[in-house]
Design an enzyme around this catalytic site. Structure first.
Site, PDB file in Angstrom:
ATOM      1  N   GLU A  95      29.415   9.194   7.143  1.00 50.21           N
ATOM      2  CA  GLU A  95      30.393   8.426   6.368  1.00 50.21           C
ATOM      3  C   GLU A  95      31.249   7.633   7.352  1.00 50.21           C
ATOM      4  O   GLU A  95      32.062   8.201   8.067  1.00 50.21           O
ATOM      5  CB  GLU A  95      31.264   9.367   5.537  1.00 50.21           C
ATOM      6  CG  GLU A  95      32.294   8.626   4.702  1.00 50.21           C
ATOM      7  CD  GLU A  95      33.316   9.545   4.077  1.00 50.21           C
ATOM      8  OE1 GLU A  95      33.798   9.217   2.973  1.00 50.21           O
ATOM      9  OE2 GLU A  95      33.660  10.588   4.682  1.00 50.21           O
ATOM     10  N   ASP A 146      26.723  18.827   2.936  1.00 54.17           N
ATOM     11  CA  ASP A 146      27.857  18.071   3.458  1.00 54.17           C
ATOM     12  C   ASP A 146      28.393  18.794   4.691  1.00 54.17           C
ATOM     13  O   ASP A 146      28.621  20.009   4.649  1.00 54.17           O
ATOM     14  CB  ASP A 146      28.955  17.978   2.402  1.00 54.17           C
ATOM     15  CG  ASP A 146      29.335  16.547   2.074  1.00 54.17           C
ATOM     16  OD1 ASP A 146      29.793  15.863   2.994  1.00 54.17           O
ATOM     17  OD2 ASP A 146      29.176  16.132   0.915  1.00 54.17           O
ATOM     18  N   HIS A 181      30.854  10.147  -4.944  1.00 53.56           N
ATOM     19  CA  HIS A 181      31.897  10.988  -5.529  1.00 53.56           C
ATOM     20  C   HIS A 181      33.301  10.437  -5.316  1.00 53.56           C
ATOM     21  O   HIS A 181      34.259  11.003  -5.851  1.00 53.56           O
ATOM     22  CB  HIS A 181      31.810  12.387  -4.924  1.00 53.56           C
ATOM     23  CG  HIS A 181      32.076  12.404  -3.450  1.00 53.56           C
ATOM     24  ND1 HIS A 181      31.220  11.812  -2.541  1.00 53.56           N
ATOM     25  CD2 HIS A 181      33.101  12.911  -2.718  1.00 53.56           C
ATOM     26  CE1 HIS A 181      31.702  11.965  -1.329  1.00 53.56           C
ATOM     27  NE2 HIS A 181      32.844  12.617  -1.403  1.00 53.56           N
ATOM     28  N   ASP A 182      33.446   9.369  -4.556  1.00 49.66           N
ATOM     29  CA  ASP A 182      34.765   8.822  -4.224  1.00 49.66           C
ATOM     30  C   ASP A 182      35.053   7.493  -4.904  1.00 49.66           C
ATOM     31  O   ASP A 182      36.023   6.816  -4.529  1.00 49.66           O
ATOM     32  CB  ASP A 182      34.885   8.627  -2.707  1.00 49.66           C
ATOM     33  CG  ASP A 182      35.136   9.930  -1.965  1.00 49.66           C
ATOM     34  OD1 ASP A 182      35.640  10.881  -2.588  1.00 49.66           O
ATOM     35  OD2 ASP A 182      34.825   9.998  -0.759  1.00 49.66           O
ATOM     36  N   ASP A 203      30.673  14.031   6.858  1.00 49.17           N
ATOM     37  CA  ASP A 203      31.934  13.513   6.343  1.00 49.17           C
ATOM     38  C   ASP A 203      32.775  12.919   7.477  1.00 49.17           C
ATOM     39  O   ASP A 203      32.803  13.452   8.590  1.00 49.17           O
ATOM     40  CB  ASP A 203      32.687  14.671   5.678  1.00 49.17           C
ATOM     41  CG  ASP A 203      33.922  14.236   4.936  1.00 49.17           C
ATOM     42  OD1 ASP A 203      33.790  13.450   3.981  1.00 49.17           O
ATOM     43  OD2 ASP A 203      35.020  14.690   5.306  1.00 49.17           O
TER      44      ASP A 203
END
Length: 609
Positions: free
Chosen positions: A276, A111, A353-354, A218
């Site tokens: 993202e 990440d 994960h969100d 990210d």
């Protein structure tokens, strides 16, 4: 049936970028496997499970942030880009992880979190030390405003993602700094060329030099902010801070910044990149990021589909909004077709994960039978979709949301608690209960409970007697990986077999054009996938007919009539063949059945392999 798969002998045909056909698997390290009994997952634990991922058919492991961090946002608040958080392990552990992945023909991506740092990062400590510090301009500082009564006010009225203002007052230097997320996550100033150069060197080249194969990036479209810093329009008159994503998403220099990142770092290292991309709902906005000619990103995550059910992103996000199947299909159609005729590429995902678990949001986990059936049908949908496939840990065994009986005390996420505490302050009991209901479906916490490995205490995630950082699901004895590994028709086994077929029929599934049928049908999800001639020139015996697949899925708990398969495929009746089905062996004579069982999915071909 779960085992009703037909082997295609041709294998992979043609050449293309390796990452287009790869299966990526996201690991959330705190919750995957604890190796030392401290209740916190770690990199040695992940290493011990690499063969499990290899058996599933994973090509690339995406490791969520494991860098040094105060952990106020689970590692998305980084205080040292070149160190590993001690509970996760050491740099040597990362080196070993790279080696064990590569030795199995797998790759590893990390990440990249460079919109912001932790407020404990040395860069920010310098920046806030004085207005004349050389790194002052590495972050975004602004003087206060004052109202007519002389009260100090933030520079703008922007609302942040975790509730409250995007600005935090610094007493020492008497200015505000920008933080789109928590006050502990100050935003870096990408307008500063020295700052960008440091990011490329410290956060990227350091890891690429160690052998990492790329990055999930990210908040990739938030680096360029509106530098005139206007107030946002008043869209929520009852609160002081207003939603303002247009002030920082897809800003004026964003494509310049990402192109620079590609040409200076990603390209020279041949590193794969997936960004993202939030608050970017139009295909014409997304394509510039993924056009091969633009030389920016290989692919991005677009969130329209996975956001279904959420309320307003900034106010009432967790007030659940029910949606019909037709709405889901419209979003899928948009993003399955937007790259056709272009040089862009797409991702396929329904968990991360969100977000809450897919089987609890898009499927039906109310009974064991419907849970298994809908988990397999969701798998079928994902595996037959065009683009690079991303799986999230536990998706392959159908992990479900936390039980509804769990109270708010089990929720750990900074966003969940921020929204809950904000509504709690209103005293509006109806809104409080609506938010709790939404959290039980949508909260980020659901994806972060420990992985369910087996039926031993703590689900095999950590040792017996240890209290894990998040509570283990109550149903781990019934739903765990070990139980499914021994069952050739389990959800895990379905994923493993279907992933092999996805690669064997890559011209149809990973690359093939998508055509939605019956868009307003609220029970069935049906589409045609057609072979992409750029990937494979294989056809049926009729050389004028491309290889096609018909995907038919029943998204209800009721029996539904199966559509006319041969008619949809454009072949003579009896010429179609069943490639795979979600139903277990012996439950139906699948090729002759005119009805679809609850949550049953099938894939038919217009030729016989």
């Amino acid at each position: 049936m779960g085992s009703n798969f037909i082997h295609h002998p041709d294998g992979w045909v043609g050449t293309t970028a390796w990452w287009k056909d790869a299966v990526f698997y996201q690991v959330y390290p705190a919750s995957f496997q604890d190796s030392n009994g401290d209740g916190w997952g770690d990199i040695p634990g992940l290493i011990s499970r690499i063969d499990y991922l290899h058996r599933l058919g994973v090509d690339v492991v995406w490791l969520s942030p494991m860098f040094e961090s105060p952990q106020q946002d689970m590692g998305y608040d980084i205080s040292d880009y070149q160190a590993v958080y001690s509970r996760y392990g050491t740099l040597e552990d990362v080196d070993q992880l790279i080696e064990v992945c590569h030795s199995r023909g797998m790759k590893l991506i990390l990440d990249l979190v460079v919109n912001h740092t932790s407020d404990q990062h040395p860069w920010f400590k310098e920046s806030r030390s004085s207005k004349t510090n050389p790194k002052r301009d590495w972050y975004i500082w602004k003087p206060p405003r004052y109202d007519s009564a002389g009260n100090r006010m933030p520079p703008t009225n922007w609302r942040g993602y975790f509730a409250g203002s995007t600005w935090t007052w610094d007493e020492k230097t008497e200015e505000y700094y920008l933080n789109l997320y928590g006050p502990f996550q100050p935003d870096l100033n990408w307008e500063n060329a020295e700052c960008r150069a440091a990011i490329y060197d410290v956060a990227m080249r350091f890891w690429l030099d160690r052998g990492v194969d790329g990055f999930r990036i990210d908040t990739v479209n938030k680096y360029s902010k509106r530098t005139d810093f206007p107030d946002a329009p008043i869209t929520c008159p009852d609160v002081p801070h207003q939603p303002a994503p247009e002030m920082w998403c897809n800003g004026p220099r964003i494509h310049e910044f990402i192109h620079e990142m590609q040409t200076q770092v990603l390209g020279p290292y041949n590193a794969v990149s997936v960004g993202e991309l939030s608050n970017t709902p139009l295909p014409e906005q997304v394509l510039p990021y993924v056009s091969a000619a633009a030389r920016e990103l290989d692919m991005v995550f677009e969130f329209s589909m996975i956001r279904l059910g959420t309320g307003n992103l900034f106010h009432g996000k967790y007030i659940y909004q029910p949606f019909p199947l037709s709405a889901l299909k419209r979003h899928v159609e948009t993003w399955q077709t937007f790259i056709e005729g272009t040089d862009g590429w797409h991702t396929v995902f329904c968990e991360n994960h969100d977000n809450g678990r897919a089987v609890s949001r898009f499927g039906d986990d109310s009974t064991p039978e419907l849970w298994e059936a809908s988990a397999k049908t969701i798998a079928l949908w994902q595996i037959t979709s065009t683009g690079t496939l991303f799986l999230y840990q536990g998706q392959e065994i159908g992990m479900r949301n936390m039980p509804e009986s769990w109270g708010i005390e089990e929720y750990k996420d900074v966003e969940s608690l921020g929204f809950y505490n904000e509504v709690l302050e209103t005293g509006d009991e109806k809104r409080i209960q609506a938010t709790l209901h939404g959290l039980r479906i949508l909260a980020r916490d659901h994806s972060r409970i420990p992985f369910q490995w087996d039926d031993s205490p703590n689900a095999g995630f950590t040792e017996e007697g240890v209290t894990p950082w998040m509570r283990v699901h109550d149903q781990y004895r019934e739903l765990n990986a070990a139980k499914q590994l021994d069952d050739p028709e389990s959800v895990f086994s379905f994923y493993a077999k279907a992933l092999r077929l996805r690669k064997e029929y890559r011209d149809i599934f990973a690359h093939g054009p998508f055509k939605l049928l019956e868009p307003e049908n609220e029970a069935l999800f049906i589409y045609i996938k057609e072979s992409d001639a750029r990937v494979s020139s294989s056809t049926t015996e009729d050389t004028d007919t491309k290889r096609k697949a018909l995907v038919v899925m029943n998204f209800t708990k009721s029996v539904q009539e199966c559509p006319d398969v041969s008619g949809a495929l454009g072949c003579r009746k009896g010429e179609e063949s069943l490639l795979m089905s979600t139903v277990r062996s012996g439950q139906l004579a699948l090729e002759t059945c005119d009805e679809l069982k609850p949550w049953e999915g099938r894939v038919y071909l217009n030729f016989r392999p």
